[in-house]
Design a protein around this motif. Structure first.
Motif, PDB file in Angstrom:
ATOM      1  N   ILE A 176       1.141   0.488  -2.996  1.00  0.00           N
ATOM      2  CA  ILE A 176       1.750   1.763  -2.642  1.00  0.00           C
ATOM      3  C   ILE A 176       0.839   2.456  -1.635  1.00  0.00           C
ATOM      4  N   ALA A 177       1.430   2.929  -0.537  1.00  0.00           N
ATOM      5  CA  ALA A 177       0.700   3.681   0.475  1.00  0.00           C
ATOM      6  C   ALA A 177       1.486   4.946   0.794  1.00  0.00           C
ATOM      7  N   THR A 178       0.801   5.963   1.257  1.00  0.00           N
ATOM      8  CA  THR A 178       1.462   7.215   1.613  1.00  0.00           C
ATOM      9  C   THR A 178       1.023   7.657   3.001  1.00  0.00           C
ATOM     10  N   VAL A 179       1.865   8.478   3.616  1.00  0.00           N
ATOM     11  CA  VAL A 179       1.565   9.042   4.924  1.00  0.00           C
ATOM     12  C   VAL A 179       2.263  10.390   5.017  1.00  0.00           C
ATOM     13  N   ALA A 180       1.674  11.315   5.732  1.00  0.00           N
ATOM     14  CA  ALA A 180       2.308  12.608   5.943  1.00  0.00           C
ATOM     15  C   ALA A 180       3.618  12.405   6.693  1.00  0.00           C
ATOM     16  N   ALA A 181       4.657  13.120   6.282  1.00  0.00           N
ATOM     17  CA  ALA A 181       5.967  12.952   6.907  1.00  0.00           C
ATOM     18  C   ALA A 181       5.919  13.253   8.400  1.00  0.00           C
ATOM     19  N   GLY A 182       4.984  14.073   8.817  1.00  0.00           N
ATOM     20  CA  GLY A 182       4.854  14.392  10.237  1.00  0.00           C
ATOM     21  C   GLY A 182       4.170  13.311  11.042  1.00  0.00           C
ATOM     22  N   GLY A 183       3.540  12.353  10.360  1.00  0.00           N
ATOM     23  CA  GLY A 183       2.876  11.258  11.057  1.00  0.00           C
ATOM     24  C   GLY A 183       1.397  11.193  10.740  1.00  0.00           C
ATOM     25  N   GLY A 184       0.814  10.028  10.928  1.00  0.00           N
ATOM     26  CA  GLY A 184      -0.610   9.864  10.690  1.00  0.00           C
ATOM     27  C   GLY A 184      -0.938   8.478  10.201  1.00  0.00           C
ATOM     28  N   GLU A 185      -2.125   8.331   9.635  1.00  0.00           N
ATOM     29  CA  GLU A 185      -2.589   7.048   9.140  1.00  0.00           C
ATOM     30  C   GLU A 185      -2.124   6.826   7.704  1.00  0.00           C
ATOM     31  N   LEU A 186      -1.846   5.573   7.383  1.00  0.00           N
ATOM     32  CA  LEU A 186      -1.492   5.226   6.019  1.00  0.00           C
ATOM     33  C   LEU A 186      -2.698   5.374   5.100  1.00  0.00           C
ATOM     34  N   ARG A 187      -2.428   5.871   3.910  1.00  0.00           N
ATOM     35  CA  ARG A 187      -3.461   5.933   2.879  1.00  0.00           C
ATOM     36  C   ARG A 187      -3.006   5.072   1.711  1.00  0.00           C
ATOM     37  N   PHE A 188      -3.746   4.015   1.417  1.00  0.00           N
ATOM     38  CA  PHE A 188      -3.369   3.136   0.318  1.00  0.00           C
ATOM     39  C   PHE A 188      -3.782   3.777  -1.002  1.00  0.00           C
ATOM     40  N   VAL A 189      -2.844   3.802  -1.936  1.00  0.00           N
ATOM     41  CA  VAL A 189      -3.032   4.524  -3.189  1.00  0.00           C
ATOM     42  C   VAL A 189      -3.342   3.582  -4.337  1.00  0.00           C
ATOM     43  N   SER A 190      -2.477   2.607  -4.588  1.00  0.00           N
ATOM     44  CA  SER A 190      -2.663   1.729  -5.745  1.00  0.00           C
ATOM     45  C   SER A 190      -3.822   0.772  -5.511  1.00  0.00           C
ATOM     46  N   PRO A 191      -4.438   0.256  -6.574  1.00  0.00           N
ATOM     47  CA  PRO A 191      -5.605  -0.619  -6.436  1.00  0.00           C
ATOM     48  C   PRO A 191      -5.297  -1.893  -5.651  1.00  0.00           C
ATOM     49  N   ASP A 192      -6.339  -2.446  -5.028  1.00  0.00           N
ATOM     50  CA  ASP A 192      -6.136  -3.622  -4.183  1.00  0.00           C
ATOM     51  C   ASP A 192      -6.073  -4.926  -4.965  1.00  0.00           C
ATOM     52  N   ASP A 193      -6.214  -4.856  -6.303  1.00  0.00           N
ATOM     53  CA  ASP A 193      -6.100  -6.077  -7.096  1.00  0.00           C
ATOM     54  C   ASP A 193      -4.798  -6.124  -7.895  1.00  0.00           C
ATOM     55  N   HIS A 194      -3.891  -5.196  -7.629  1.00  0.00           N
ATOM     56  CA  HIS A 194      -2.592  -5.168  -8.294  1.00  0.00           C
ATOM     57  C   HIS A 194      -1.473  -5.300  -7.264  1.00  0.00           C
ATOM     58  N   TYR A 195      -0.488  -6.091  -7.608  1.00  0.00           N
ATOM     59  CA  TYR A 195       0.704  -6.245  -6.771  1.00  0.00           C
ATOM     60  C   TYR A 195       1.784  -5.328  -7.330  1.00  0.00           C
ATOM     61  N   ILE A 196       2.289  -4.424  -6.496  1.00  0.00           N
ATOM     62  CA  ILE A 196       3.330  -3.491  -6.912  1.00  0.00           C
ATOM     63  C   ILE A 196       4.686  -4.059  -6.504  1.00  0.00           C
ATOM     64  N   TYR A 197       5.593  -4.173  -7.480  1.00  0.00           N
ATOM     65  CA  TYR A 197       6.928  -4.715  -7.204  1.00  0.00           C
ATOM     66  C   TYR A 197       7.924  -3.608  -6.881  1.00  0.00           C
ATOM     67  N   GLU A 198       7.965  -2.594  -7.729  1.00  0.00           N
ATOM     68  CA  GLU A 198       8.877  -1.473  -7.532  1.00  0.00           C
ATOM     69  C   GLU A 198       8.164  -0.195  -7.944  1.00  0.00           C
ATOM     70  N   TYR A 199       8.646   0.935  -7.430  1.00  0.00           N
ATOM     71  CA  TYR A 199       8.005   2.198  -7.792  1.00  0.00           C
ATOM     72  C   TYR A 199       8.996   3.343  -7.660  1.00  0.00           C
ATOM     73  N   ASP A 200       8.636   4.487  -8.253  1.00  0.00           N
ATOM     74  CA  ASP A 200       9.430   5.704  -8.146  1.00  0.00           C
ATOM     75  C   ASP A 200       8.477   6.887  -8.229  1.00  0.00           C
TER      76      ASP A 200
END
Length: 659
Positions: free
Chosen positions: A173-197
């Motif tokens: 899971i990564a997030t970014v400001a709706a106005g634009g910018g760099e991605l920020r990775f949120v979830s740990p790098d040793d877990h594979y995320i399949y779905e989210y809400d």
């Protein structure tokens, strides 16, 4: 036992107009559906499907008025891109989407506002599922930087060279400001995320996740809460079933999901479960229901969505507290457009989906359950000249169902027609009414073959107990169901019992391999990506975790169960001419499985042919390969079902033995 005509009602009927004789019609497909929060607009990725094309179609993002179907806007900022994941902002004034440029390997997150399209951020790799935060200030997505392959086990695998398994693609899971910018990775790098809400407070997410290889570990994924600031994971539940489609209730207290025995990520058939967001033991709110739920969304304390109920696709409403299920709308049709091949998209109060049946091409539908209407008429002129019926029968005290599809002339011909049985994959899947005017089934129908598409035990659509009917019994009860279904068909259709073939892909391919070692009833067979040897397959494939729920143990802990289900163990009984097809880079069912069966058939002097398609994964993608496969398949069946099958016994077949 009964039969019923498979047709859409007036709501779904295509118009009776026909195309001009000199015009070549173009079938349109609609995918990636997204209703705006108010339900007034519907976004979709529209593509023209041409079986003669030399390349995959380029889709265009289209926005329609759901009240009258008027196209309000088409969005196509990148001629070399593939669009996906349209997602409306909370106010419905902006549409986020992904544009994947295969040439550069870059995926851009874009936002369309008014008459402008802007790029928010970009990922060198793959990305999926953008979703706005509840306040509209942030956009989340799933991203894999430097991905070596497309997401999913059905995609072509990366070349197996170098040190294998020392590093894995991890979707995060990564997030970014709706106005634009760099991605920020949120979830740990040793877990594979399949779905989210998103959680309603915007402070985090719920997600299905597992450590390690993403293709392989969905079957053991757990449900987590993810803190948006720290990325810290908190386990909510570790269900014993597979889990899909997690959604948080508007009050932020409960997570609902679809759970059950499932054999492929993205093919969701199961019961509805709820669990407190704080954590706890999940509750099955629809136990013993005689259908399979395929999508859900919250609406005023209830869960609306879709289900397959035997031979009907339905829109449903479920009251979690009581387990009461209300069918809001149903048809003999296949619905798609949501998160899986039989799911719908819903904003809670309204629905959007494409509907198709054997006689009618996909129709784009939207509205509230009491006012579902077509919002696109591009395919109105497409029809087929087939007769389709739902057929039911009883075997071993269980009720099974399937579809009988006949070229119209077969039913009234003085000569009995040849028939091909189409075994579905999965195994936790179900045959549903699909448009018969396209693809390999069209080629068989055009060649004069009646088709029988059975849903034996192990299939979705009749609840979890039925879906678990082939656990530790692959090829046992389910093959007996198929053979008994053929007996039923012979009583209601003009079919030549001495000219019956069988085809299937994936688990369907395994069923074909198994069938030709158990009975001589089939005079020709075609197995796509089939499994010949469950022992060697366990060590060859990239997704062996899927087998544990079905066999109860690994091949190393219970090899006898795996050997008992392996067609290669019975290869000396095979007499049926069998063609084998598989993708060169199939990681779900690697090509050596087909090669092993091919070698076995040759050793038994059984007519056989093996075709390995270069660069393909589990599902063939290249138009030239799809065309070749259809031609090869028809030619194979023509050779043995129309010109005779010399040397093949026509003795009365014996049912597959119990194991």
């Amino acid at each position: 036992m009964w039969i019923r005509s498979a047709s859409l009602t007036v709501l779904l009927l295509a118009s009776s107009q026909s195309f001009a004789a000199d015009a070549k019609p173009a079938l349109k497909t609609y995918a990636q559906l997204a209703l705006s929060p108010s339900g007034s607009q519907l976004a979709s990725v529209d593509s023209i499907t041409d079986e003669d094309a030399s390349a995959a179609p380029h889709g265009v993002l289209t926005v329609r008025d759901t009240s009258n179907g008027t196209v309000l806007r088409t969005i196509d900022p990148c001629a070399t891109c593939r669009y996906s994941g349209p997602a409306w902002s909370p106010l419905g004034d902006a549409l986020a989407f992904l544009a994947a440029d295969r040439k550069s390997g870059t995926v851009s997150l874009m936002v369309a506002e008014a008459d402008k399209v802007r790029t928010v951020t970009a990922v060198k790799g793959v990305a999926a599922t953008p979703r706005w935060s509840p306040d509209g200030k942030v956009i989340a997505l799933l991203a894999t930087v430097g991905a070596r392959k497309e997401v999913g086990a059905t995609q072509a695998g990366a070349a197996l060279v170098g040190a294998i398994g020392e590093s894995e693609d991890e979707q995060r899971i990564a997030t970014v400001a709706a106005g634009g910018g760099e991605l920020r990775f949120v979830s740990p790098d040793d877990h594979y995320i399949y779905e989210y809400d998103w959680t309603p407070d915007g402070k985090g997410f719920v997600a299905t996740s597992a450590k390690g290889n993403g293709d392989n570990n969905w079957w053991i994924a757990r449900l987590y809460a993810v803190d948006a600031s720290s990325g810290k994971l908190r386990e909510i539940a570790a269900p014993k079933t597979q889990i899909a489609l997690p959604h948080v209730s508007p009050d932020g207290k409960t997570v609902a999901y679809v759970g059950g025995l499932m054999s492929d990520f993205g093919v969701f058939f199961g019961d509805i479960y709820t669990v407190p967001l704080a954590g706890g033991t999940p509750t099955n709110v629809t136990p013993n229901y005689g259908g399979s739920f395929t999508s859900i969304a919250w609406n005023n304390g209830k869960l609306v969505g879709s289900a397959v109920i035997v031979d009907r696709a339905a829109l449903t409403s479920v009251t979690p507290a009581t387990g009461d299920v209300k069918v809001l709308w149903e048809r003999e049709a296949m619905l798609s457009g949501g998160a899986g091949p039989s799911s719908v998209h819903s904003n809670g109060t309204q629905f959007a989906f494409t509907a198709q049946d054997f006689n009618h091409a996909p129709v784009l539908m939207a509205g509230s359950p009491d006012k579902i209407q077509a919002v696109a008429h591009d395919n109105d002129g497409f029809t087929t000249d087939v007769v389709a019926r739902s057929v039911t029968w009883t075997n071993d005290g269980m009720n099974a169902q399937g579809w009988l599809v006949e070229p119209r002339g077969n039913a009234t011909s003085k000569q009995r027609a040849p028939m091909v049985v189409v075994a579905h994959g999965g195994p936790s899947f179900a045959m549903m009414p699909f448009y018969a005017g396209f693809g390999s089934n069209k080629a068989l129908l055009d060649a004069g073959y009646t088709l029988f598409l059975p849903n034996p035990r192990g299939s979705g659509g009749q609840g979890e107990a039925f879906k678990r009917g082939n656990v530790r019994d692959f090829g046992g009860g389910d093959l007996r169901d198929v053979l008994t279904g053929i007996d039923k068909v012979l009583t209601v259709a003009n079919v030549d019992e001495n000219r019956i073939g069988i085809t299937g892909h994936s688990y369907g391919g395994c069923m074909v391999m198994w069938a030709v070692t158990q009975t001589n009833r089939f005079k020709a067979a075609q197995a796509g990506a089939g499994i010949a040897n469950w022992i060697s397959y366990y060590g060859q494939n990239g997704i062996n975790q899927w087998m544990i729920p079905f066999f109860g143990a690994s091949a190393y802990d219970d090899p006898a169960a795996y050997r008992a289900a392996s067609p290669i163990e019975k290869i000396k009984q095979a007499k049926t001419p069998t063609m084998l097809t598989v993708g060169e880079r199939d990681i779900e069912v690697p090509a050596p499985q087909s090669m092993e069966f091919w070698n076995g058939l040759r050793a038994m002097n059984v007519p056989t042919k093996l075709i390995i398609y270069e660069g393909e994964g589990h599902n063939f993608r290249k138009p030239e390969h799809l065309r070749d496969f259809r031609q090869q398949q028809v030619a194979w069946f023509d050779k043995y079902l129309k010109q005779g099958a010399a040397g093949v016994s026509s003795d009365t077949p014996a049912a597959a033995p119990n194991r």
